[in-house]
Write an enzyme that holds these catalytic residues in place. Structure first.
Site, PDB file in Angstrom:
ATOM      1  N   ASP A   1       0.927  -1.193  -0.123  1.00  0.00           N
ATOM      2  CA  ASP A   1       0.039   0.004  -0.182  1.00  0.00           C
ATOM      3  C   ASP A   1       1.029   1.302  -0.035  1.00  0.00           C
ATOM      4  O   ASP A   1       2.002   1.199  -0.322  1.00  0.00           O
ATOM      5  CB  ASP A   1      -0.943  -0.152   1.095  1.00  0.00           C
ATOM      6  CG  ASP A   1      -2.294   0.775   0.900  1.00  0.00           C
ATOM      7  OD1 ASP A   1      -2.224   1.836   0.299  1.00  0.00           O
ATOM      8  OD2 ASP A   1      -3.263   0.038   1.417  1.00  0.00           O
TER       9      ASP A   1
ATOM     10  N   HIS B   1       1.593   2.031  -3.473  1.00  0.00           N
ATOM     11  CA  HIS B   1       0.291   2.575  -3.970  1.00  0.00           C
ATOM     12  C   HIS B   1       0.824   4.246  -4.378  1.00  0.00           C
ATOM     13  O   HIS B   1       0.110   4.710  -4.807  1.00  0.00           O
ATOM     14  CB  HIS B   1      -0.921   2.505  -3.068  1.00  0.00           C
ATOM     15  CG  HIS B   1      -1.506   1.301  -3.111  1.00  0.00           C
ATOM     16  ND1 HIS B   1      -2.838   0.909  -2.730  1.00  0.00           N
ATOM     17  CD2 HIS B   1      -0.961   0.012  -3.880  1.00  0.00           C
ATOM     18  CE1 HIS B   1      -3.080  -0.335  -2.932  1.00  0.00           C
ATOM     19  NE2 HIS B   1      -2.060  -0.981  -3.506  1.00  0.00           N
TER      20      HIS B   1
END
Length: 559
Positions: free
Chosen positions: A308, A342
């Site tokens: 993430d 991310h």
């Protein structure tokens, strides 16, 4: 011609910079540094590190065994308490394979892991109590973190050992996130599978919580005991520090966290140095470093490869974050490398307490979904301002290299869609005064993307010395006072080079681009105005105006 390979075997062709006009000083020293930014770089924040007595306590003296089987929770915690009681010092975890349950840090103690120390946290969920924690800035039920500390001062974790959170035991995972071999190994490990065969769950409690869409938030009338039937679903952050001062985390490897990896909350004077932080790419909520409502922070010389956001700035979510009212500020982030994630450097989306006076430099992002990422949405409130970024290298970015978006997890209107514009309130987020200089990106879907709100544009953004190879060039929507100077844009055969929608007071100076594009600038919306292109060889025959936009919105000065 120079070939550039992007993800998924997509090839484009980019002209070498010397074949284009205005290229002699593009990658040299910037002549476009805003005076405020330049002054701020010469006055960086000061971060104070902890200091410890030299006394050392070995966890083996408290009965710990590094055999990979013995649960050493009691021994390690007793050693930490003994060091704290004596006035502090070093607690040594020597070379070996050490299993443990949750560890509670204490003031004036440095938990030191020898070079070949491997500290792994147990997959026995019964060892973790349900506690009141924090999820996206809101009070929530969580399992106790593997390593935690609250209201402490002068603490550290150092050494070159490895800390493993056993995160695969906690997290469910979708079939599409794994290879065939990985999926078979998941099935062979036990657990359960959803009725459609697309999701693996580690336990019945996790499956129940997911299928019933149970909230983890501690709403009024909810007690911790009410979450026992979904206990396994309450994944903890691996290192959770709350309201601590003078924190040093240096040298260690942190990997396989159940949720976020390193999460300081409302802390002051934090140093994160020479860390290796690694999570599988399928690890949902597998953030690397989340700095929330903290001040005087240094993150340097770290390597992150996570599932993430990699290095993320937060300050609480919505009303709870605004009530807390503690911004993340006075932060230095430098010489870090990010592989998967991310975003390489991220602000938001939980930024309701604000973020300001943050300095990012000399970082490399490789294969991240986005490079530099700002994200928020209506309802958050909060002000993100005075962010300074320079000397960033990016390679093989999946989506946008530089990204500002105020529609996080919401659907933006279309260019010709009539919409009701809400009033500006305390719930309206703001992004302003961001300075980005010297960014080189080899491979992205979009070079620069800016999308504000009609009632609150992204504003006062200064970008300079960009060298971007991407499918698309620049997209700017609902923005004000954006300046882009010295930008080389090597794009695929995708029109237009610059897309503008409902934005005003934009300046583009010395754009370098491929001449094959049929449309260089597309302007949308009757409120698009005062768009200045300087020294960029953009002719009127390569412009388009749609949805009420007129030609007098653009001014050309091709000296």
């Amino acid at each position: 011609m120079k070939p550039v390979k992007l993800k998924k075997n997509l090839w484009i062709t980019a002209l070498v910079i010397t074949s284009l006009p205005y290229s002699n000083d593009l990658l040299g020293q910037s002549s476009f540094i805003n005076h405020t930014s330049q002054y701020s770089w010469s006055n960086l924040p000061t971060i104070h590190e902890p200091v410890f007595p030299k006394d050392t306590i070995d966890i083996r003296n408290f009965g710990a065994k590094g055999d990979g089987r013995t649960l050493n929770t009691k021994s390690i915690n007793e050693a930490i308490r003994a060091s704290n009681k004596k006035g502090g010092g070093v607690v040594l975890i020597p070379a070996g394979y050490w299993m443990s349950g949750p560890i509670a840090l204490k003031s004036n103690v440095n938990l030191h892991l020898d070079d070949n120390a491997f500290l792994q946290f147990t997959s026995d969920f019964d060892q973790y109590e349900i506690v009141e924690g924090n999820y996206e800035g809101k009070p929530s039920a969580r399992n106790q973190s593997p390593i935690s500390g609250k209201d402490l001062e002068n603490i550290a974790m150092t050494g070159k050992g490895t800390i493993d959170g056993n995160g695969d035991a906690w997290r469910m995972v979708g079939r599409g996130a794994l290879t065939d071999g990985e999926w078979r190994r998941k099935l062979d490990s036990g657990g359960l599978v959803s009725a459609d065969g697309k999701t693996w769950f580690p336990s019945e409690k996790t499956k129940l919580a997911h299928e019933e869409k149970r909230s983890v938030l501690l709403s009024e009338g909810k007690a911790l005991a009410d979450f026992e039937d979904i206990k396994d679903y309450l994944r903890p952050n691996m290192l959770m520090l709350t309201n601590c001062k003078k924190v040093l985390i240096e040298g260690v490897t942190l990997q396989n966290s159940p949720a976020w990896n390193v999460h300081p909350l409302m802390c002051q004077h934090i140093t994160l140095r020479n860390l290796m932080i690694k999570n599988p790419d399928y690890a949902q909520n597998g953030d690397g470093i989340d700095i929330e409502s903290c001040s005087n922070v240094l993150i340097e010389d770290c390597v992150l490869d996570v599932g993430d956001d990699a290095i993320c700035i937060k300050s609480g979510k919505d009303e709870e974050g605004r009530k807390r009212g503690i911004a993340t500020e006075q932060v230095i982030i430098r010489r870090n490398k990010v592989y998967l994630g991310h975003g390489g450097f991220v602000v938001g989306s939980e930024m309701s307490g604000g973020a300001r006076d943050i300095f990012v430099e000399d970082c490399t992002f490789m294969g991240t979904d986005k490079g530099i990422r700002f994200k928020t949405t209506r309802g958050r409130g909060g002000v993100v301002e005075n962010i300074h970024i320079r000397n960033i290298n990016m390679s093989n970015i999946v989506h946008e290299a530089i990204f500002f978006d105020m529609y996080y997890w919401t659907a933006p209107p279309k260019a010709n869609e009539v919409q009701e514009i809400p009033p500006v309130t305390i719930e309206t987020p703001q992004i302003r005064n961001v300075y980005i200089d010297n960014v080189i990106c080899n491979g992205a879907n979009v070079g620069v993307f800016v999308r504000g709100l009609p009632e609150m544009p992204v504003k006062d953004i200064y970008l300079s010395n960009l060298f971007l190879t991407a499918d698309k060039g620049i997209e700017i929507k609902d923005a004000q006072n954006i300046s882009i100077k010295n930008a080389a844009l090597y794009t695929d055969e995708v029109d237009p080079l610059v897309y503008i929608e409902s934005a005003r007071d934009l300046t583009f100076d010395r754009l370098v681009y491929k001449t094959e594009l049929s449309t260089l600038v597309e302007v949308n919306g009757s409120n698009a105005q005062n768009l200045l292109f300087k020294n960029s060889n953009i002719g009127e025959n390569k412009m388009e105006f749609k949805y009420g936009a007129t030609e007098d919105a653009i001014k050309l000065n091709n000296n």
